[in-house]
Structure formats: C-alpha cells, structure tokens
Write a protein that holds these residues in place. Structure first.
Motif, short mmCIF file in Angstrom:
data_model
loop_
_atom_site.label_atom_id
_atom_site.label_comp_id
_atom_site.label_asym_id
_atom_site.label_seq_id
_atom_site.Cartn_x
_atom_site.Cartn_y
_atom_site.Cartn_z
N VAL A 27 0.84 -1.19 0.00
CA VAL A 27 0.00 0.00 0.00
C VAL A 27 0.88 1.25 0.00
O VAL A 27 2.09 1.17 0.13
CB VAL A 27 -0.95 0.02 1.22
CG1 VAL A 27 -1.87 -1.18 1.20
CG2 VAL A 27 -0.17 0.09 2.51
N CYS A 28 0.22 2.40 -0.11
CA CYS A 28 0.94 3.65 -0.34
C CYS A 28 1.87 4.04 0.80
O CYS A 28 2.99 4.47 0.59
CB CYS A 28 -0.07 4.76 -0.59
SG CYS A 28 0.67 6.38 -0.83
N TRP A 107 0.28 17.35 0.87
CA TRP A 107 -0.21 16.51 -0.22
C TRP A 107 -1.24 15.46 0.20
O TRP A 107 -1.83 14.81 -0.64
CB TRP A 107 0.96 15.81 -0.91
CG TRP A 107 1.69 14.83 -0.03
CD1 TRP A 107 1.38 13.50 0.16
CD2 TRP A 107 2.85 15.09 0.76
NE1 TRP A 107 2.29 12.93 1.03
CE2 TRP A 107 3.19 13.88 1.40
CE3 TRP A 107 3.64 16.22 0.98
CZ2 TRP A 107 4.29 13.78 2.27
CZ3 TRP A 107 4.71 16.12 1.84
CH2 TRP A 107 5.04 14.92 2.46
N CYS A 108 -1.49 15.32 1.48
CA CYS A 108 -2.42 14.29 1.91
C CYS A 108 -3.11 14.72 3.21
O CYS A 108 -2.44 15.12 4.16
CB CYS A 108 -1.69 12.96 2.12
SG CYS A 108 -2.75 11.60 2.67
N LEU A 154 -14.11 8.76 -1.85
CA LEU A 154 -13.28 8.75 -0.64
C LEU A 154 -11.85 8.30 -0.91
O LEU A 154 -10.91 8.76 -0.25
CB LEU A 154 -13.91 7.85 0.43
CG LEU A 154 -15.11 8.44 1.18
CD1 LEU A 154 -15.67 7.42 2.16
CD2 LEU A 154 -14.71 9.72 1.91
N THR A 155 -11.66 7.41 -1.88
CA THR A 155 -10.30 6.95 -2.16
C THR A 155 -9.45 8.04 -2.80
O THR A 155 -8.22 7.95 -2.81
CB THR A 155 -10.32 5.72 -3.10
OG1 THR A 155 -10.97 6.08 -4.32
CG2 THR A 155 -11.06 4.56 -2.44
N MET A 156 -10.08 9.08 -3.34
CA MET A 156 -9.37 10.17 -3.98
C MET A 156 -9.41 11.46 -3.15
O MET A 156 -8.79 12.45 -3.53
CB MET A 156 -9.97 10.45 -5.37
CG MET A 156 -9.94 9.27 -6.30
SD MET A 156 -8.24 8.78 -6.70
CE MET A 156 -8.54 7.39 -7.79
N ALA A 157 -10.13 11.44 -2.05
CA ALA A 157 -10.35 12.66 -1.28
C ALA A 157 -9.14 13.08 -0.46
O ALA A 157 -9.16 14.15 0.17
CB ALA A 157 -11.56 12.48 -0.36
N LEU A 180 -7.92 14.51 -11.00
CA LEU A 180 -8.11 13.39 -10.08
C LEU A 180 -9.61 13.15 -9.92
O LEU A 180 -10.36 14.09 -9.62
CB LEU A 180 -7.47 13.71 -8.73
CG LEU A 180 -7.26 12.54 -7.76
CD1 LEU A 180 -6.30 11.52 -8.36
CD2 LEU A 180 -6.72 13.04 -6.44
N ASP A 181 -10.03 11.93 -10.14
CA ASP A 181 -11.44 11.55 -10.02
C ASP A 181 -12.33 12.43 -10.90
O ASP A 181 -13.48 12.73 -10.55
CB ASP A 181 -11.89 11.65 -8.55
CG ASP A 181 -13.21 10.94 -8.29
OD1 ASP A 181 -13.50 9.94 -8.98
OD2 ASP A 181 -13.96 11.37 -7.39
N GLY A 182 -11.78 12.87 -12.03
CA GLY A 182 -12.54 13.69 -12.97
C GLY A 182 -12.54 15.17 -12.66
O GLY A 182 -13.12 15.96 -13.41
#
Length: 202
Positions: A27-28, A107-108, A154-157, A180-182
């Motif tokens: 994982v990340c 960034w997160c 949520l995975t891109m939030a 990201l996510d459109g």
C-alpha cells in the motif's frame, strides 16, 4: 472533542492511519509523493514500512497526526517541496525556485473512518501549516481538487478540496494540468510568517 495536532513521530500511529492491515501488503504508506518515484516503485511489502520508520526518525518528520485524546484520528503529509516529487512534477507548476526549501507542500489529508464529518481535516490542515511555519516555511502549497461542491470519491479525497484549503486561508495561485477523479486540481498557496518571540518577562 478536542483535537491536538502534533508531529508524526510514533510509528504505530502512522501505521494506523496510512499502513496496511497486512504488513507485507504494497500500500501507499503516503510515500508516493514523499520519495523519488523509482525508489517508491522498488519498495515492496515490509520495506515500505521500514522506509517510513526512517523518515520518522529524521529531524523533520514527514507529516503530522491529529489526536482525540489518546486516539489517533488523522494524518497530513507535509514537508519542504524540494524533498518531494512536487519539485519535479510536470503537471503542477512551480511558483518560485524549485529548490527553495522555504516552500512546503501539503499533499495528503486523511481522516480515520468513523471520525469523518467532525472537522478533523480542518484541524489537520491548520496543524500542518503551523508545523511548516515552525520549521522555517515562508509559504505552504496544496494541490486539492476543484470539485465545485460535488462529491469526491473517498479513495481520492486525500488531496483535499479547494473549499477546505480556502477555509484555511489558502488562495488560488495557479491552475494545473493534473486531474483526479474527474476533477481538475488547483495549486493553492498560503504565505506564512515566523512566530514572534514572546518578550522576556522580568
């Protein structure tokens, strides 16, 4: 609920927020923006957690953690931009010199499940700015999605939204070609000033 944001130095707390359920999972660990891409891709399984432990032991940890009492409830990745992949990212413009270590990146922003909707992301972002200021930052950047109020998966939030950054005093500084996510991502920036030393008391 009182949220306290502190430097990320406790590995178990960081693992709770960004680590895998299985130690050997790829994982990340919030490494993809923090270390060079080639190194990030080469680290597999438990080596990823080992690399995080190395980062936590450095003079400037790779982020901050939000706590509600003794429980960790949030994580924010924040560090000088020069030591992140944003220093070389072609889709996100550089404002100022790429090697300026007084420019920091956030960034997160990650909130623990079961605690979303409690304002923790706002506390995290404010704490990240304070952390950067305390370590010599003159400006802090973020790269959230400009979602116009639409729901973000949520995975891109984790990158945050433009509204969250605006409420934290950030201003739109530039558009990017990253999506990201459109949703387009924008570069948000906030100028910070060193804390004034308190006058000595007699």
């Amino acid at each position: 609920m009182t949220i306290e944001v502190r430097p990320a130095t406790v590995f178990e707390d960081v693992r709770t927020m960004v680590g895998p359920k299985r130690p050997d999972a790829n994982v990340c660990w919030c490494l993809s923006y923090r270390i060079p891409s080639a190194e990030n891709q080469s680290l597999r399984g438990t080596a990823r957690g080992d690399r995080v432990q190395e980062l936590l032991a450095q003079d400037v940890p790779p982020g901050v953690l939000a706590h509600d009492g003794d429980e960790v409830v949030g994580w924010a990745g924040v560090h000088p931009r020069v030591d992140t992949t944003f220093a070389r990212n072609r889709r996100i413009p550089h404002l100022g010199e790429p090697d300026d270590d007084t420019v920091w990146s956030v960034w997160c922003l990650r909130v623990r499940p079961g605690h979303r909707g409690e304002g923790i992301s706002h506390a995290l972002l404010a704490g990240a700015v304070d952390f950067a200021r305390d370590h010599g930052a003159r400006s802090v950047e973020g790269y959230p999605v400009d979602n116009g109020g639409a729901k973000v998966d949520l995975t891109m939030a984790y990158v945050g939204t433009r509204g969250v950054f605006e409420r934290a005093g950030f201003q739109h500084a530039a558009d990017t070609t990253s999506v990201l996510d459109g949703f387009p991502r924008v570069l948000m920036q906030r100028t910070v000033h060193p804390r004034r030393a308190r006058p000595a008391t007699a």
